[in-house]
Design an enzyme around this catalytic site. Structure first.
Site, PDB file in Angstrom:
ATOM      1  CE  LYS A 203      -3.106  -3.140   0.451  1.00  0.00           C
ATOM      2  NZ  LYS A 203      -4.469  -3.404   0.056  1.00  0.00           N
TER       3      LYS A 203
HETATM    4  C1  LIG Z   1      -5.299  -4.351   0.889  1.00  0.00           C
HETATM    5  C2  LIG Z   1      -6.760  -4.205   0.848  1.00  0.00           C
HETATM    6  C3  LIG Z   1      -7.589  -4.622   1.895  1.00  0.00           C
HETATM    7  C4  LIG Z   1      -7.096  -5.392   3.073  1.00  0.00           C
HETATM    8  O1  LIG Z   1      -6.015  -4.861   3.702  1.00  0.00           O
HETATM    9  P1  LIG Z   1      -5.051  -5.830   4.570  1.00  0.00           P
HETATM   10  O2  LIG Z   1      -4.224  -4.851   5.313  1.00  0.00           O
HETATM   11  O3  LIG Z   1      -4.292  -6.651   3.595  1.00  0.00           O
HETATM   12  O4  LIG Z   1      -5.918  -6.637   5.456  1.00  0.00           O
HETATM   13  C5  LIG Z   1      -8.946  -4.392   1.800  1.00  0.00           C
HETATM   14  N1  LIG Z   1      -9.479  -3.800   0.731  1.00  0.00           N
HETATM   15  C6  LIG Z   1      -8.726  -3.395  -0.308  1.00  0.00           C
HETATM   16  C7  LIG Z   1      -9.391  -2.722  -1.464  1.00  0.00           C
HETATM   17  C8  LIG Z   1      -7.352  -3.601  -0.291  1.00  0.00           C
HETATM   18  O5  LIG Z   1      -6.621  -3.228  -1.333  1.00  0.00           O
END
Ligand SMILES: *Cc1c(COP(=O)(O)O)cnc(C)c1O
Length: 417
Positions: A203
C-alpha cells in the site's frame, strides 16, 4: 517506432530489469529503524502497556491531523479495520452489505466474516460503485454500503452518497488503497461515516501489516475501539464495564496494532505527502508522454486533482488484447497487471459456491432471501475487469523510468492495436 519487435516475441526489451514499483516499502530507512529500536529499548511492545504516549496512539493522532478527521483507530490490518467498522455499525446475520463487484477480495470477506451477506454492485468507468445500480440493490435488509477506491482513485462519491443519504444508509469507505488521495478536497476515507486504510506492504505506506479506521463519530469510534479490544478489556476496563454510559457491554476480538507496527507506521505517515507527490508527478509525465497515441481508452477519474497517482489504467478493446498487452508490457520490464486477474470477486470459486470454513458459519443459509452469485450479474464490471490494463506508478520513478514506461506502452500499442 513502427515495426519494433516486442520482447514477448523475442525482440529487445525496453528495460533489462523489471522497473521497481514499490511505494512506502521502498522508503523504509534509518528513521523507521530508529523508531523500532526505541520501542524495543522501552521493552513495551503493547499499546496499552505503558503510561507514556505510545507509538500507536501518536500515529492515530497524526492520522487525524493529516486527514482532517476527528477520530482514528489503528488496527492489525486493513481487513481488521473493515471488520471493526462493520462491528461499530452493528452489521451481522440477516443484513446485506453492498460492495463493488470488483475489489480486493478482503472487502467482501469482511462482510461474510461479520455474518452478513455481500451484495455485489456493478461499476462505472471509474471502477467504483455505479450509483444507478446501487440504487436498485437497496432493500430493507441493506445495512451498509462499502465503496472502494481502487488504486488511489476515489469513486463517484457524490453519486454514491446521493443514494445512501436518500435511504439513510451508513457508508464505510474501503480506502485501503487510497491513503492520502482526496475527493473535492476531502481525504478518501472521510467522506462516509467510516473509512478504512491498510498498511500492508503493497500500500501507499506500510508497517508490513496494519490498518486504520477513521470516523467523525465519537460513538462509532468507541464501539470500534472496544470491538478491537475484546469488548474493551484495556480501553474501558475488564469486560468493557466502564463503557456502560455510552453503550451496553459487548463481546469483541483482538485486532490491536503493536507498538512496533505503530513506530514504523508513524514514520511512514510522515513520508506520505512526498510519496503521493512523487506518484502524481510521475503519472502526469507518463500520461503527457503517451498523449492520445496509445489507442487505449483511459479509466474515468471522477476527481482528477485528488488522484493519488499509483497507477495508469486503460481499457483494451477486448479481454484477449488486455491479457496480451499486460504480458507484453511485463516482458518489456514494465510493472503491468490485469485487474484482479480480469475477474469479479463473485467469480472466485469460494463465492460461486458460497463456501465458508464450515456450512454452519455460512451467512447465506438462514438469510431471508436467496442471494446467489453467477457470472453475468454485473455485466459492466465483468467487461471492465476483463479489459483493464494497469501500469503501476511509483514515487521513485526517475525521468528515465518515465520515458521507459511511455516508450513501452507506445511500442506495445503499436504492435497490438
Ligand atoms: C489491501 C486491501 C484490503 C485489506 O487490507 P489488509 O491490510 O491486507 O488486510 C482491503 N481492501 C482493499 C481494497 C485492499 O486493497
Amino acid at each position: 517506432m513502427h515495426g519494433r519487435r516486442l520482447a514477448l516475441d523475442g525482440g529487445t526489451p525496453v528495460r533489462d530489469t523489471m522497473l521497481d514499483h514499490r511505494r512506502g516499502a521502498a522508503a523504509l530507512a534509518v528513521a523507521e529503524r530508529a523508531a523500532v529500536q526505541e520501542v524495543l529499548d522501552s521493552q513495551v511492545l503493547f499499546r496499552y502497556g505503558a503510561s507514556r504516549l505510545g507509538t500507536v496512539e501518536r500515529f492515530e493522532g497524526r492520522v487525524t491531523e493529516l486527514l482532517s478527521v476527528r477520530h482514528a483507530l489503528a488496527t492489525s490490518s486493513g481487513t481488521a479495520a473493515l471488520k471493526a467498522g462493520l462491528a461499530a455499525l452493528g452489521v451481522g446475520p440477516g443484513d446485506e452489505v453492498i460492495v463493488p463487484a470488483v475489489t480486493f477480495i478482503a472487502t467482501a470477506n469482511a462482510v461474510v466474516v461479520a455474518g452478513a451477506v455481500p451484495v455485489f454492485c456493478d461499476l462505472d468507468d471509474s471502477l467504483g460503485l455505479d450509483p444507478t445500480h446501487l440504487g436498485t440493490l437497496v432493500n430493507e435488509r441493506t445495512a451498509a454500503v462499502i465503496p472502494v477506491h481502487l488504486e488511489n482513485v476515489v469513486c463517484d462519491m457524490e453519486g454514491v452518497l446521493a443514494v445512501t443519504r436518500q435511504h439513510g444508509l451508513p457508508v464505510l469507505e474501503d480506502a485501503c488503497q487510497a491513503m492520502g488521495s482526496t475527493y473535492r478536497g476531502a481525504a478518501a476515507g472521510t467522506l462516509g461515516e467510516l473509512g478504512c486504510f491498510s498498511l500492508q506492504l503493497e500500500k501507499n505506506i506500510t508497517a508490513g501489516e496494519g490498518g486504520v479506521l477513521v470516523t467523525g463519530d465519537a460513538a462509532l469510534h468507541l464501539r470500534a475501539t472496544r470491538y478491537t479490544d475484546q469488548g474493551g478489556q484495556f480501553v474501558t476496563g475488564r469486560g468493557g464495564t466502564r463503557g456502560g454510559d455510552v453503550d451496553e457491554p459487548f463481546i469483541g476480538e483482538n485486532l490491536r496494532m503493536t507498538e512496533l507496527a505503530g513506530a514504523i507506521a508513524g514514520v511512514q505517515l510522515g513520508r506520505l505527502p512526498d510519496l503521493l507527490e512523487g506518484m502524481r508527478s510521475a503519472k502526469r509525465k507518463i500520461l503527457a508522454g503517451i498523449g492520445d497515441r496509445s489507442g487505449l481508452m483511459p479509466r474515468w477519474i471522477p476527481d482528477r486533482e485528488g488522484d493519488g497517482g499509483s497507477s495508469c489504467l486503460w481499457y483494451a478493446p477486448d479481454a484477449e488484447l488486455a491479457a496480451r498487452f499486460v504480458s507484453a508490457l511485463q516482458a518489456e520490464g514494465i510493472p503491468s497487471a490485469r485487474l484482479y486477474d480480469g475477474k469479479t470477486v463473485y467469480a472466485n470459486p469460494a463465492y460461486v459456491a458460497r463456501r465458508t470454513v464450515s456450512a454452519k458459519r455460512s451467512p447465506w443459509v438462514n438469510h431471508p432471501t436467496d442471494v446467489s452469485y453467477r457470472i453475468g450479474m454485473c455485466p459492466r464490471a465483468e467487461d471492465l475487469a476483463a479489459r483493464a490494463v494497469g501500469v503501476a506508478v511509483a514515487p521513485g520513478f526517475t525521468a528515465n523510468d518515465v520515458e521507459d514506461v511511455v516508450e513501452a506502452v507506445l511500442k506495445v500499442a503499436d504492435a497490438l492495436l
